[in-house]
Design a protein around this motif. Structure first.
Motif, PDB file in Angstrom:
ATOM      1  N   ALA A  20      46.868   8.650  24.946  1.00  0.00           N
ATOM      2  CA  ALA A  20      45.463   8.363  24.644  1.00  0.00           C
ATOM      3  C   ALA A  20      44.646   9.644  24.737  1.00  0.00           C
ATOM      4  CB  ALA A  20      44.928   7.316  25.618  1.00  0.00           C
ATOM      5  N   GLY A  21      43.416   9.570  24.236  1.00  0.00           N
ATOM      6  CA  GLY A  21      42.536  10.731  24.199  1.00  0.00           C
ATOM      7  C   GLY A  21      42.162  11.039  22.763  1.00  0.00           C
ATOM      8  N   GLU A  22      41.855  12.283  22.489  1.00  0.00           N
ATOM      9  CA  GLU A  22      41.368  12.655  21.162  1.00  0.00           C
ATOM     10  C   GLU A  22      42.393  12.379  20.069  1.00  0.00           C
ATOM     11  OE1 GLU A  22      39.504  16.532  18.871  1.00  0.00           O
ATOM     12  OE2 GLU A  22      39.279  16.339  21.031  1.00  0.00           O
ATOM     13  N   VAL A  23      43.642  12.803  20.278  1.00  0.00           N
ATOM     14  CA  VAL A  23      44.682  12.578  19.265  1.00  0.00           C
ATOM     15  C   VAL A  23      44.978  11.088  19.129  1.00  0.00           C
ATOM     16  CG1 VAL A  23      47.138  12.909  18.777  1.00  0.00           C
ATOM     17  CG2 VAL A  23      45.712  14.869  19.355  1.00  0.00           C
ATOM     18  N   GLY A  24      45.084  10.386  20.264  1.00  0.00           N
ATOM     19  CA  GLY A  24      45.329   8.944  20.199  1.00  0.00           C
ATOM     20  C   GLY A  24      44.231   8.217  19.454  1.00  0.00           C
ATOM     21  N   GLY A  25      42.977   8.600  19.708  1.00  0.00           N
ATOM     22  CA  GLY A  25      41.856   7.986  19.000  1.00  0.00           C
ATOM     23  C   GLY A  25      41.916   8.233  17.512  1.00  0.00           C
TER      24      GLY A  25
ATOM     25  N   PRO B 111      36.937  10.473  20.618  1.00  0.00           N
ATOM     26  CA  PRO B 111      35.662  10.347  19.897  1.00  0.00           C
ATOM     27  C   PRO B 111      35.711   9.330  18.759  1.00  0.00           C
ATOM     28  CG  PRO B 111      36.844  12.247  19.085  1.00  0.00           C
ATOM     29  CD  PRO B 111      37.717  11.618  20.146  1.00  0.00           C
ATOM     30  N   VAL B 112      36.612   8.337  18.868  1.00  0.00           N
ATOM     31  CA  VAL B 112      36.786   7.380  17.769  1.00  0.00           C
ATOM     32  C   VAL B 112      35.455   6.704  17.426  1.00  0.00           C
ATOM     33  CG1 VAL B 112      37.411   5.426  19.252  1.00  0.00           C
ATOM     34  CG2 VAL B 112      38.239   5.507  16.905  1.00  0.00           C
ATOM     35  N   GLU B 113      35.213   6.551  16.134  1.00  0.00           N
ATOM     36  CA  GLU B 113      33.990   5.903  15.661  1.00  0.00           C
ATOM     37  C   GLU B 113      34.335   4.589  14.978  1.00  0.00           C
ATOM     38  OE1 GLU B 113      31.767   8.545  13.217  1.00  0.00           O
ATOM     39  OE2 GLU B 113      31.547  10.065  14.775  1.00  0.00           O
ATOM     40  N   GLY B 114      33.355   3.738  14.872  1.00  0.00           N
ATOM     41  CA  GLY B 114      33.556   2.457  14.215  1.00  0.00           C
ATOM     42  C   GLY B 114      34.172   1.437  15.161  1.00  0.00           C
ATOM     43  N   GLN B 115      34.265   0.220  14.666  1.00  0.00           N
ATOM     44  CA  GLN B 115      34.769  -0.886  15.472  1.00  0.00           C
ATOM     45  C   GLN B 115      36.247  -1.106  15.189  1.00  0.00           C
ATOM     46  OE1 GLN B 115      33.742  -5.270  14.765  1.00  0.00           O
ATOM     47  NE2 GLN B 115      32.312  -4.706  16.394  1.00  0.00           N
ATOM     48  N   HIS B 116      37.017  -1.238  16.234  1.00  0.00           N
ATOM     49  CA  HIS B 116      38.452  -1.504  16.109  1.00  0.00           C
ATOM     50  C   HIS B 116      38.768  -2.695  17.004  1.00  0.00           C
ATOM     51  CE1 HIS B 116      39.117   2.319  13.982  1.00  0.00           C
ATOM     52  NE2 HIS B 116      38.163   2.756  14.780  1.00  0.00           N
ATOM     53  N   LEU B 117      39.262  -3.762  16.431  1.00  0.00           N
ATOM     54  CA  LEU B 117      39.478  -4.994  17.168  1.00  0.00           C
ATOM     55  C   LEU B 117      40.905  -5.096  17.681  1.00  0.00           C
ATOM     56  CD1 LEU B 117      37.572  -7.502  14.852  1.00  0.00           C
ATOM     57  CD2 LEU B 117      36.729  -6.331  16.893  1.00  0.00           C
ATOM     58  N   LEU B 118      41.029  -5.594  18.911  1.00  0.00           N
ATOM     59  CA  LEU B 118      42.326  -5.838  19.518  1.00  0.00           C
ATOM     60  C   LEU B 118      42.495  -7.342  19.734  1.00  0.00           C
ATOM     61  CD1 LEU B 118      42.185  -3.077  22.302  1.00  0.00           C
ATOM     62  CD2 LEU B 118      42.998  -2.844  19.946  1.00  0.00           C
ATOM     63  N   GLU B 119      43.757  -7.785  19.765  1.00  0.00           N
ATOM     64  CA  GLU B 119      44.030  -9.177  20.099  1.00  0.00           C
ATOM     65  C   GLU B 119      43.848  -9.371  21.607  1.00  0.00           C
ATOM     66  OE1 GLU B 119      44.538 -11.336  17.829  1.00  0.00           O
ATOM     67  OE2 GLU B 119      45.122 -10.138  16.094  1.00  0.00           O
ATOM     68  N   ASP B 120      43.852 -10.632  22.057  1.00  0.00           N
ATOM     69  CA  ASP B 120      43.852 -10.889  23.493  1.00  0.00           C
ATOM     70  C   ASP B 120      45.077 -10.225  24.115  1.00  0.00           C
ATOM     71  OD1 ASP B 120      41.555 -12.382  23.366  1.00  0.00           O
ATOM     72  OD2 ASP B 120      42.589 -14.314  23.283  1.00  0.00           O
ATOM     73  N   PRO B 121      44.997  -9.775  25.367  1.00  0.00           N
ATOM     74  CA  PRO B 121      46.154  -9.102  25.961  1.00  0.00           C
ATOM     75  C   PRO B 121      47.364 -10.027  26.039  1.00  0.00           C
ATOM     76  CG  PRO B 121      44.490  -9.595  27.628  1.00  0.00           C
ATOM     77  CD  PRO B 121      43.874  -9.883  26.302  1.00  0.00           C
ATOM     78  N   HIS B 122      48.523  -9.514  25.608  1.00  0.00           N
ATOM     79  CA  HIS B 122      49.753 -10.310  25.713  1.00  0.00           C
ATOM     80  C   HIS B 122      50.585  -9.904  26.925  1.00  0.00           C
ATOM     81  CE1 HIS B 122      50.972  -6.795  23.289  1.00  0.00           C
ATOM     82  NE2 HIS B 122      52.181  -6.976  23.783  1.00  0.00           N
ATOM     83  N   VAL B 123      50.140  -8.852  27.622  1.00  0.00           N
ATOM     84  CA  VAL B 123      50.722  -8.475  28.909  1.00  0.00           C
ATOM     85  C   VAL B 123      49.572  -8.254  29.887  1.00  0.00           C
ATOM     86  CG1 VAL B 123      51.986  -6.698  30.177  1.00  0.00           C
ATOM     87  CG2 VAL B 123      52.788  -7.395  27.910  1.00  0.00           C
ATOM     88  N   VAL B 124      49.620  -8.961  31.021  1.00  0.00           N
ATOM     89  CA  VAL B 124      48.667  -8.770  32.112  1.00  0.00           C
ATOM     90  C   VAL B 124      49.476  -8.844  33.408  1.00  0.00           C
ATOM     91  CG1 VAL B 124      46.586  -9.591  33.266  1.00  0.00           C
ATOM     92  CG2 VAL B 124      46.814  -9.892  30.792  1.00  0.00           C
ATOM     93  N   ILE B 125      49.690  -7.679  34.021  1.00  0.00           N
ATOM     94  CA  ILE B 125      50.508  -7.610  35.236  1.00  0.00           C
ATOM     95  C   ILE B 125      49.731  -6.870  36.316  1.00  0.00           C
ATOM     96  CG2 ILE B 125      52.634  -6.714  36.269  1.00  0.00           C
ATOM     97  CD1 ILE B 125      53.909  -6.942  33.452  1.00  0.00           C
ATOM     98  N   GLN B 126      49.546  -7.517  37.458  1.00  0.00           N
ATOM     99  CA  GLN B 126      48.822  -6.883  38.552  1.00  0.00           C
ATOM    100  C   GLN B 126      49.796  -6.207  39.499  1.00  0.00           C
ATOM    101  OE1 GLN B 126      45.904  -9.303  40.524  1.00  0.00           O
ATOM    102  NE2 GLN B 126      45.726  -7.894  42.257  1.00  0.00           N
ATOM    103  N   GLY B 127      49.715  -4.866  39.540  1.00  0.00           N
ATOM    104  CA  GLY B 127      50.512  -4.112  40.500  1.00  0.00           C
ATOM    105  C   GLY B 127      49.671  -3.778  41.712  1.00  0.00           C
ATOM    106  N   GLU B 128      50.101  -2.780  42.477  1.00  0.00           N
ATOM    107  CA  GLU B 128      49.335  -2.323  43.637  1.00  0.00           C
ATOM    108  C   GLU B 128      48.412  -1.195  43.189  1.00  0.00           C
ATOM    109  OE1 GLU B 128      49.355  -3.504  46.737  1.00  0.00           O
ATOM    110  OE2 GLU B 128      50.841  -5.040  46.235  1.00  0.00           O
ATOM    111  N   GLY B 129      47.109  -1.469  43.120  1.00  0.00           N
ATOM    112  CA  GLY B 129      46.154  -0.457  42.703  1.00  0.00           C
ATOM    113  C   GLY B 129      46.138  -0.189  41.212  1.00  0.00           C
ATOM    114  N   VAL B 130      46.697  -1.098  40.423  1.00  0.00           N
ATOM    115  CA  VAL B 130      46.735  -0.906  38.972  1.00  0.00           C
ATOM    116  C   VAL B 130      46.923  -2.264  38.290  1.00  0.00           C
ATOM    117  CG1 VAL B 130      49.245  -0.508  38.977  1.00  0.00           C
ATOM    118  CG2 VAL B 130      47.857   0.385  37.087  1.00  0.00           C
ATOM    119  N   LEU B 131      46.304  -2.391  37.125  1.00  0.00           N
ATOM    120  CA  LEU B 131      46.472  -3.583  36.300  1.00  0.00           C
ATOM    121  C   LEU B 131      47.070  -3.132  34.970  1.00  0.00           C
ATOM    122  CD1 LEU B 131      45.887  -6.660  35.989  1.00  0.00           C
ATOM    123  CD2 LEU B 131      43.696  -6.014  34.951  1.00  0.00           C
ATOM    124  N   HIS B 132      48.265  -3.610  34.654  1.00  0.00           N
ATOM    125  CA  HIS B 132      48.956  -3.220  33.421  1.00  0.00           C
ATOM    126  C   HIS B 132      48.566  -4.191  32.305  1.00  0.00           C
ATOM    127  CE1 HIS B 132      51.381  -0.565  35.893  1.00  0.00           C
ATOM    128  NE2 HIS B 132      51.728  -1.592  36.659  1.00  0.00           N
TER     129      HIS B 132
END
Length: 201
Positions: free
Chosen positions: A139-144, A173-194
């Motif tokens: 993620a970041g500039e190239v990912g965007g 710096p991505v511009e415009g709207q980009h839609l995602l589906e509802d999350p298909h993975v939600v895993i609660q770890g210790e101090g992190v949510l995947h």
């Protein structure tokens, strides 16, 4: 062709590092467990000298995800920050670097690192190298840019309970709207949510 996943650890307000590229406490979850994530790492990917150990729940999620990766795509800024992980990426067999500058002369000639000058070329090269395996886009500039070009299939976030307030944005710096589906993975770890989201087409 392999699935293209844009991925990173991220603060709750959407930053992958501060303005000075310091990740601060974002990676603390890599060291708060008792399960080694990488059994035999030739390079200290944490940059801390500490062995990466996560919670069992996080390990059960991250290990197969990393094992599925054939190629990592990264920007030149990250490459320079970590010196390309000294030719030993945390996952996958190949790395594609988006950069207008060539690979440093004499830098780890044995490593399968490929330098290209735009994101479309990066995806093309990554697909060639990955076959059916996953392509992980940092993620970041190239990912965007890759997301904005419509070339990302899924977004994966390791969300940590930290507020940065400013810094380097997950989606750059991505511009415009980009839609995602509802999350298909939600895993609660210790101090992190995947989390994993498919990109809506």
């Amino acid at each position: 062709m392999g699935t293209v996943i844009m991925h990173n650890v991220v603060s709750v307000d959407g930053f992958i590092a501060d303005r000075n590229d310091d990740v601060g406490p974002l990676h603390d979850w890599y060291f708060n467990g008792d399960t080694p994530l990488i059994e035999d790492a030739g390079y200290d990917h944490s940059g801390s000298g500490n062995r990466i150990k996560v919670s069992r729940i996080s390990a059960e999620y991250v290990r197969p995800m990393w094992a599925s990766i054939g190629v990592i795509i990264m920007g030149r800024n990250l490459f320079d920050l970590v010196n390309g992980w000294e030719g030993s990426p945390p996952a996958g067999d190949h790395v594609v670097v988006v950069s207008h500058r060539p690979k440093p002369e004499g830098w780890h000639p044995e490593a399968s690192y490929h330098f290209v000058d735009d994101v479309t070329a990066a995806i093309d090269k990554a697909q060639e190298l990955a076959g059916d395996r996953t392509i992980a886009v940092n993620a970041g500039e190239v990912g965007g840019q890759i997301l904005a070009a419509g070339l990302v299939d899924e977004v994966a976030m390791d969300l940590v309970p930290v507020v940065f307030g400013s810094g380097k944005r997950f989606f750059g710096p991505v511009e415009g709207q980009h839609l995602l589906e509802d999350p298909h993975v939600v895993i609660q770890g210790e101090g992190v949510l995947h989390l994993k989201f498919r990109v809506r087409r």
